[in-house]
Design a protein around this motif. Structure first.
Motif, short mmCIF file in Angstrom:
data_model
loop_
_atom_site.label_atom_id
_atom_site.label_comp_id
_atom_site.label_asym_id
_atom_site.label_seq_id
_atom_site.Cartn_x
_atom_site.Cartn_y
_atom_site.Cartn_z
N ASP A 82 -9.23 5.05 -8.84
CA ASP A 82 -9.65 4.10 -7.53
C ASP A 82 -9.36 3.05 -7.18
N ILE A 83 -8.87 2.14 -8.05
CA ILE A 83 -8.76 0.56 -8.10
C ILE A 83 -7.64 0.06 -9.04
N MET A 84 -5.99 0.50 -8.27
CA MET A 84 -4.60 -0.29 -8.45
C MET A 84 -4.61 -1.94 -8.40
N MET A 85 -4.76 -2.69 -9.64
CA MET A 85 -3.97 -4.16 -9.51
C MET A 85 -2.67 -4.63 -10.00
N GLY A 86 -1.98 -5.35 -9.76
CA GLY A 86 -0.77 -5.81 -10.74
C GLY A 86 -0.40 -6.61 -9.09
N THR A 87 0.67 -7.47 -9.93
CA THR A 87 1.11 -8.73 -9.37
C THR A 87 2.70 -8.70 -9.27
N GLY A 96 10.70 2.98 -9.39
CA GLY A 96 9.85 1.43 -10.08
C GLY A 96 7.84 1.94 -9.18
N ARG A 97 7.39 2.88 -8.90
CA ARG A 97 6.06 3.04 -9.00
C ARG A 97 5.25 2.94 -9.68
N GLY A 98 5.48 2.47 -11.16
CA GLY A 98 4.77 1.77 -11.97
C GLY A 98 4.07 3.18 -12.96
N GLY A 107 1.66 -14.15 -6.82
CA GLY A 107 0.50 -13.94 -6.08
C GLY A 107 0.39 -12.23 -6.66
N GLY A 108 -1.22 -11.23 -6.19
CA GLY A 108 -0.84 -10.13 -6.95
C GLY A 108 -1.70 -9.03 -5.59
N TYR A 109 -1.96 -8.18 -6.01
CA TYR A 109 -2.51 -7.14 -4.56
C TYR A 109 -3.64 -6.23 -5.69
N ILE A 110 -4.37 -5.62 -4.80
CA ILE A 110 -5.33 -4.79 -4.84
C ILE A 110 -5.10 -3.20 -4.37
N ALA A 111 -4.52 -2.68 -4.68
CA ALA A 111 -5.17 -1.38 -3.49
C ALA A 111 -6.25 -0.33 -4.05
N GLY A 112 -6.55 0.66 -2.82
CA GLY A 112 -7.62 0.82 -2.81
C GLY A 112 -7.80 2.18 -1.63
N SER A 113 -8.84 2.35 -1.58
CA SER A 113 -9.26 2.95 -0.50
C SER A 113 -9.27 2.08 0.76
N LYS A 114 -9.40 2.11 2.35
CA LYS A 114 -10.15 1.36 3.46
C LYS A 114 -10.93 1.02 2.83
N GLU A 115 -11.61 1.93 2.66
CA GLU A 115 -13.31 1.33 3.13
C GLU A 115 -13.58 0.08 1.81
N LEU A 116 -13.04 0.12 0.35
CA LEU A 116 -13.00 -1.08 -0.45
C LEU A 116 -11.64 -2.27 -0.39
N ILE A 117 -10.48 -2.14 0.35
CA ILE A 117 -10.48 -3.34 1.12
C ILE A 117 -10.78 -4.02 2.18
N GLN A 118 -11.78 -3.25 2.95
CA GLN A 118 -12.12 -3.90 4.08
C GLN A 118 -12.77 -4.77 3.57
N ALA A 138 0.98 -0.75 0.30
CA ALA A 138 0.21 0.06 0.07
C ALA A 138 0.72 1.29 0.23
N ASP A 139 2.10 0.99 1.07
CA ASP A 139 2.63 2.54 1.33
C ASP A 139 3.49 2.96 -0.66
N PHE A 140 3.57 1.58 -1.37
CA PHE A 140 4.93 1.11 -2.29
C PHE A 140 3.97 2.09 -2.98
N VAL A 141 2.63 1.63 -3.40
CA VAL A 141 2.16 2.33 -4.94
C VAL A 141 0.91 3.12 -4.81
N GLY A 142 1.27 3.82 -3.04
CA GLY A 142 0.90 4.46 -2.91
C GLY A 142 -1.07 5.42 -2.88
N LYS A 143 -1.45 3.98 -2.27
CA LYS A 143 -3.15 4.20 -1.14
C LYS A 143 -3.00 3.38 -0.01
N PRO A 144 -4.35 4.16 0.89
CA PRO A 144 -3.79 3.63 2.02
C PRO A 144 -4.56 2.39 2.59
#
Length: 489
Positions: A303-308, A288-290, A317-328, A156-162
Motif C-alpha cells: 500500500d505504501i512504499m517508502m525509500g531514500t 534495481g526496483r527493490g 532525500g526520500g520518497y513516499i509512493a502510493g495511490s494518487k489519492e494517498l499522495i494528494q 512513481a514510474d520506477f517503483v511501480g506506483k501511480p
C-alpha cells in the motif's frame, strides 16, 4: 535473531561491567573534587545529570575517534580520510592537515553514483547553474521547480506506483509521514528491528504500537490475530486502521524482508503494508526496483512504499509512493512537504539522471552492469568472509554485511587497526544496536573492483586474527592444482 555464544556473552558482560565500575569510581572521586568548588550554575539545574551522560563520558569518549571521521573527497570506492589528534585522552579531537587514502567500506554508495559520473555530473552542474543550490522555500510556497515535478513522476514510474511525494531528508520521510497516516485509535505493528526513523514516527503518531519478532511472519500473524480480537485498549472497539511496517533490507542486519509471506498475512487480516526500501531500492532486483522485483511481489499489494535517495542514487532525500489519492492527501497534510525546504534542485537532478542510467535511458548498458556488479561483489565478499570464520549476518544479494564483534574492547581495536592499513570501516555499537551486539558494518559498492575486495579481505582477515573475532573455524583452502600443459616437441 542472533544467538550469542555463552563464553562470548560472558566476557562481553564482564568487559562492560569493568567499564561501568571504573566509570562510577571515577565519577565518585570527581564529585568529591567538585564538592569543594563553588557552583557556577547560580540556581539553574544542570542540563546533563551524572547518569544521563555517563555512557558518553565514560565509554563513548574513549573510542570516539572511531566515529565521525571527516573525509575530504567524494565517497567513492577509495576516499581521503582526514587524520585527527587528541591531547586530552579523546575528550576532544582536532583535525590535522594530513589525509590517508583509504578503501571505503562504509558509505552507502551501492551503485557507485556518489562520485563523478559521465552522464549524471554534467546535468547536475547545469541544474546548479539554472536553479542554484537551494529553492529557499517549502514546496507549497516557492519551492517547487520543474525538476521536482519530473522527479516525482520518474520515481512513481520506477517503483511501480501511480504517484509519489519526495522530501528533502530520508529520516524525515518516515518520522513526519507516519503521524499523518495514522493516529489515535489505529494500530501499528512494526518489525522489532525497524529503523529509528520508523520508531520515532510511530511514537509521534499517537497510535497503539506493537512489535513482532524480527522477520518472522508466523509471529506477525499471531500478533495481528490477537489484537484484532481484543480491539482497542479499554473500549475494545475495532481498530480504525492497522498498518504493518517492514523494511526491504534491514540496515543493521543485512537481511532481506520475507515480503511475500507478510503481504499474504496482511491481505488475510485486511491490514495495510508499509514498506521501507531505503537500502533495497536501486540495489537489488533485476532492474534495481527493490525487493518487490527481487521476490516477485506485485507492487499493487504494497500500500505504501517508502525509500531514500541517499544510497543507490548518490543524492539526498526520500520518497513516499502510493495511490494518487494517498499522495494528494499527504501533499495537503505532511509537515515535511508543507514546512520543510524542498529538496535541492541539483540533488533532484542527480536522482533523475541516476535512475535513467539504471534503466538504460542514457543510451548505454552501464546501469545493468552496475546492478550485476553490486550483486556479484556482495555475494563474493560475503562468502569469503564466511569462509574465513567471521560471523556475518544477512542474506545473499544484500550489499550490507555486518561482522559481529560483541566485546566492547574489540570495537576500537578492529576500527583502528583497519584504518592503519588504509581500510575504512564503520563500527556500530550501543545505542544503535543492543548492548551485547556490537558489529562492524561493511557496505559493498559496484565501484569496488576485485582487487579492492581482495585487499579488503586480506586486511580484515589479518585484523580479525589479531583482534580475535573469527568465531567459527575457517574453511580449509583448496589445494591449487598445477596446470598440466602439453609438451610441444
Amino acid at each position: 535473531m542472533i544467538t550469542i555464544p555463552y563464553l562470548t556473552a560472558l566476557t562481553t558482560y564482564f568487559s562492560y561491567g569493568l567499564l561501568f565500575a571504573f566509570g562510577q569510581l571515577r565519577d565518585f572521586f570527581r564529585n568529591l573534587v567538585d564538592w569543594w568548588k563553588a557552583s557556577n550554575l547560580q540556581g539553574y539545574a544542570p542540563i546533563c545529570l551524572g547518569l544521563e551522560d555517563f555512557y558518553i563520558r565514560r565509554l563513548y569518549l574513549r573510542i570516539q575517534d572511531c566515529f565521525g571521521r571527516p573525509i575530504s573527497s567524494p565517497p567513492d570506492a577509495w576516499f581521503d580520510v582526514v587524520e585527527r589528534v587528541s591531547n586530552d585522552n579523546n575528550k576532544t579531537l582536532k583535525r590535522t592537515e594530513k589525509v590517508s587514502r583509504c578503501l571505503n567500506l562504509g558509505s552507502y554508495n551501492y551503485l557507485g553514483f556518489a562520485a563523478a559520473d559521465e552522464y549524471c555530473t554534467p546535468r547536475v552542474i547545469e541544474s546548479l547553474k539554472k536553479y542554484f543550490a537551494s529553492t529557499c522555500s517549502s514546496r507549497v510556497d516557492g519551492g517547487t521547480t520543474a525538476l521536482h515535478a519530473e522527479l516525482e513522476e520518474v520515481v512513481a514510474d520506477f517503483v511501480g506506483k501511480p504517484a509519489s511525494l519526495v522530501t528533502g531528508m530520508g529520516y524525515v520521510t518516515n518520522s513526519a509521514i507516519l503521524p499523518v497516516l495514522i493516529g489515535k485509535g489505529g494500530l501499528i505493528i512494526s518489525d522489532s528491528l525497524n529503523h529509528n526513523s520508523i520508531v520515532n514516527g510511530a511514537r509521534g503518531s499517537g497510535a497503539t504500537i506493537r512489535v513482532f519478532q524480527h522477520n518472522t511472519p508466523s509471529h506477525l500473524e499471531k500478533v495481528l490475530r490477537e489484537h484484532i480480537a481484543d480491539g482497542q485498549p479499554r473500549t475494545h472497539r475495532p481498530w480504525k486502521k492497522i498498518i504493518v511496517i517492514v523494511e526491504g533490507i534491514y540496515s543493521m542486519e543485512g537481511e532481506i524482508c520475507k515480503l511475500p509471506e507478510i503481504v499474504s498475512i496482511c491481505k488475510k487480516y485486511k491490514a495495510y503494508v508499509y514498506l521501507d526500501e531505503a537500502h533495497s531500492i536501486g540495489a537489488v532486483g533485476k532492474s534495481g526496483r527493490g525487493v518487490c522485483e527481487l521476490l516477485g511481489v506485485d507492487t499493487a499489494d504494497v500500500d505504501i512504499m517508502m525509500g531514500t535517495f541517499t544510497k543507490s542514487f548518490g543524492s539526498c532525500g526520500g520518497y513516499i509512493a502510493g495511490s494518487k489519492e494517498l499522495i494528494q492527501y499527504l501533499k495537503y497534510t505532511c509537515p515535511a512537504h508543507l514546512y520543510a525546504t524542498s529538496i535541492s534542485p541539483p540533488a533532484a537532478q542527480q536522482i533523475i539522471s541516476s535512475i535513467k542510467v539504471i534503466l538504460g535511458e542514457d543510451g548505454s548498458s552501464r546501469g545493468a552492469q552496475k546492478l550485476a556488479q553490486i550483486r556479484e561483489n556482495s555475494n563474493y565478499f560475503r562468502s569469503e568472509l564466511q569462509k574465513m570464520g567471521f560471523e556475518v549476518l544477512g542474506d545473499n544479494d544484500s550489499p550490507v554485511m555486518p561482522i559481529m564483534l560483541y566485546n566492547p574492547a574489540k570495537i576500537p581495536a578492529f576500527s583502528r587497526e583497519c584504518l592503519k592499513r588504509n581500510v575504512a570501516v564503520v563500527t556500530v555499537a550501543f545505542p544503535a544496536t543492543p548492548l551485547l551486539l556490537a558489529r562492524a558494518r561493511i557496505c559493498i559498492s559496484a565501484a569496488h573492483t576485485r582487487e579492492d575486495m581482495i585487499k579488503a579481505l586480506e586486511v580484515i582477515s589479518r585484523v580479525g586474527d589479531m583482534v580475535g573475532i573469527k568465531y567459527f573455524p575457517a574453511e580449509p583452502k583448496k589445494p591449487q592444482l598445477e596446470e598440466i600443459r602439453p609438451k610441444v616437441e
